[in-house]
Motif scaffolding. Structure first.
Motif, PDB file in Angstrom:
ATOM      1  N   CYS A   1       0.966  -1.123   0.056  1.00  0.00           N
ATOM      2  CA  CYS A   1      -0.157   0.198  -0.077  1.00  0.00           C
ATOM      3  C   CYS A   1       0.875   1.085  -0.013  1.00  0.00           C
ATOM      4  O   CYS A   1       2.006   1.378   0.620  1.00  0.00           O
ATOM      5  N   VAL A   2       0.513   2.468  -0.758  1.00  0.00           N
ATOM      6  CA  VAL A   2       1.075   3.580  -0.758  1.00  0.00           C
ATOM      7  C   VAL A   2       0.098   4.406  -0.663  1.00  0.00           C
ATOM      8  O   VAL A   2      -1.055   4.567  -1.110  1.00  0.00           O
ATOM      9  N   ASP A   3       0.366   5.689   0.162  1.00  0.00           N
ATOM     10  CA  ASP A   3      -0.535   6.537   0.570  1.00  0.00           C
ATOM     11  C   ASP A   3      -0.250   7.887  -0.218  1.00  0.00           C
ATOM     12  O   ASP A   3       0.820   8.204  -0.365  1.00  0.00           O
TER      13      ASP A   3
ATOM     14  N   PRO B   1      -3.236   5.967  12.322  1.00  0.00           N
ATOM     15  CA  PRO B   1      -2.562   5.015  11.520  1.00  0.00           C
ATOM     16  C   PRO B   1      -0.951   5.354  11.032  1.00  0.00           C
ATOM     17  O   PRO B   1      -0.910   6.512  10.419  1.00  0.00           O
ATOM     18  N   PRO B   2      -0.066   4.838  11.535  1.00  0.00           N
ATOM     19  CA  PRO B   2       1.303   5.337  11.509  1.00  0.00           C
ATOM     20  C   PRO B   2       1.922   5.616   9.923  1.00  0.00           C
ATOM     21  O   PRO B   2       2.885   6.167   9.762  1.00  0.00           O
ATOM     22  N   MET B   3       1.478   4.773   9.035  1.00  0.00           N
ATOM     23  CA  MET B   3       1.981   4.940   7.887  1.00  0.00           C
ATOM     24  C   MET B   3       1.544   5.759   7.002  1.00  0.00           C
ATOM     25  O   MET B   3       1.549   6.008   5.819  1.00  0.00           O
ATOM     26  N   ARG B   4       0.304   6.327   7.315  1.00  0.00           N
ATOM     27  CA  ARG B   4      -0.255   7.496   6.617  1.00  0.00           C
ATOM     28  C   ARG B   4       0.818   8.718   6.353  1.00  0.00           C
ATOM     29  O   ARG B   4       1.393   9.142   7.437  1.00  0.00           O
ATOM     30  N   LYS B   5       0.793   9.438   5.482  1.00  0.00           N
ATOM     31  CA  LYS B   5       1.771  10.137   5.181  1.00  0.00           C
ATOM     32  C   LYS B   5       1.301  11.599   6.096  1.00  0.00           C
ATOM     33  O   LYS B   5       2.268  12.412   6.425  1.00  0.00           O
ATOM     34  N   ASP B   6       0.017  11.891   6.486  1.00  0.00           N
ATOM     35  CA  ASP B   6      -0.191  12.947   7.455  1.00  0.00           C
ATOM     36  C   ASP B   6      -0.016  12.635   8.769  1.00  0.00           C
ATOM     37  O   ASP B   6      -0.476  13.188   9.967  1.00  0.00           O
ATOM     38  N   PHE B   7       0.468  11.428   9.243  1.00  0.00           N
ATOM     39  CA  PHE B   7       0.648  11.055  10.485  1.00  0.00           C
ATOM     40  C   PHE B   7       1.957  11.814  10.756  1.00  0.00           C
ATOM     41  O   PHE B   7       3.096  11.778  10.339  1.00  0.00           O
ATOM     42  N   ASP B   8       2.168  12.526  11.895  1.00  0.00           N
ATOM     43  CA  ASP B   8       3.238  13.520  12.402  1.00  0.00           C
ATOM     44  C   ASP B   8       3.957  12.780  13.556  1.00  0.00           C
ATOM     45  O   ASP B   8       3.669  12.770  14.612  1.00  0.00           O
TER      46      ASP B   8
END
Length: 181
Positions: A57-59, A137-144
């Protein structure tokens, strides 16, 4: 059957959005998300792709989408296929393929935990690695990541023994690359 023959079979039955011959035994195609279940069933039943290798998966937050890539291998044809789809990021759900390839349930569980995508029909989803996790979810690109660490962990000075032995001060290790040569 060679990858070109497999491609012709697939192109005759499905609307392939993209194709790429990566290597002698590797084919990458993109299909509409709504065609994926039929595509996988056809690959398994008619083209002898019995080995389900993985899902990745890629966000893409700017495009409001996730890409899901399903990897299949045929021992008979000695060919690997990656089929890629895009799904809407905001809905955060897609149909499970574990009814076609049972091992997919494990990969769907991982993607559920790391990206928050709910796979409809997969009752195997839930906590797996992040059993005490309460954040996005930690792999989402908007996770800081930095903010999460600041809120959940106590910072400490990092000074391992090897750095002490070399005379390196803790402030020299803070966010800088070391050139020891």
């Amino acid at each position: 059957m060679k990858k070109e023959d497999i491609y012709r079979e697939l192109a005759g039955r499905f609307s392939l959005r993209k194709k790429k011959f990566i290597a002698d035994n590797y084919l990458l195609v993109e299909v509409q998300a709504e065609d994926l279940l039929d595509f996988l069933s056809f690959c398994k039943e008619k083209l002898e792709f019995g080995h389900f290798t993985s899902i990745t998966c890629v966000d893409y937050p700017k495009q409001n989408s996730f890409s899901l890539s399903y990897n299949l291998f045929s021992y008979q044809n000695r060919v690997l296929i990656t089929v890629k789809i895009y799904i809407e990021r905001n809905s955060g759900e897609f149909q499970s393929v574990s009814g076609i390839y049972y091992p997919a349930r494990f990969f769907e569980r991982d993607i559920y935990e790391m990206f928050g995508i709910n796979f409809i029909g997969n009752e195997y989803q839930g906590k797996f690695i992040l059993d005490e996790w309460e954040g996005r979810p930690p792999m989402r690109k908007d996770f800081d990541t930095r903010r999460y660490v600041d809120e959940h962990f106590k910072w400490r000075i990092y000074q391992p023994q090897w750095a002490k032995d070399l005379g390196i001060k803790p402030e020299d290790l803070e966010g800088k690359d070391l050139e020891l040569l």
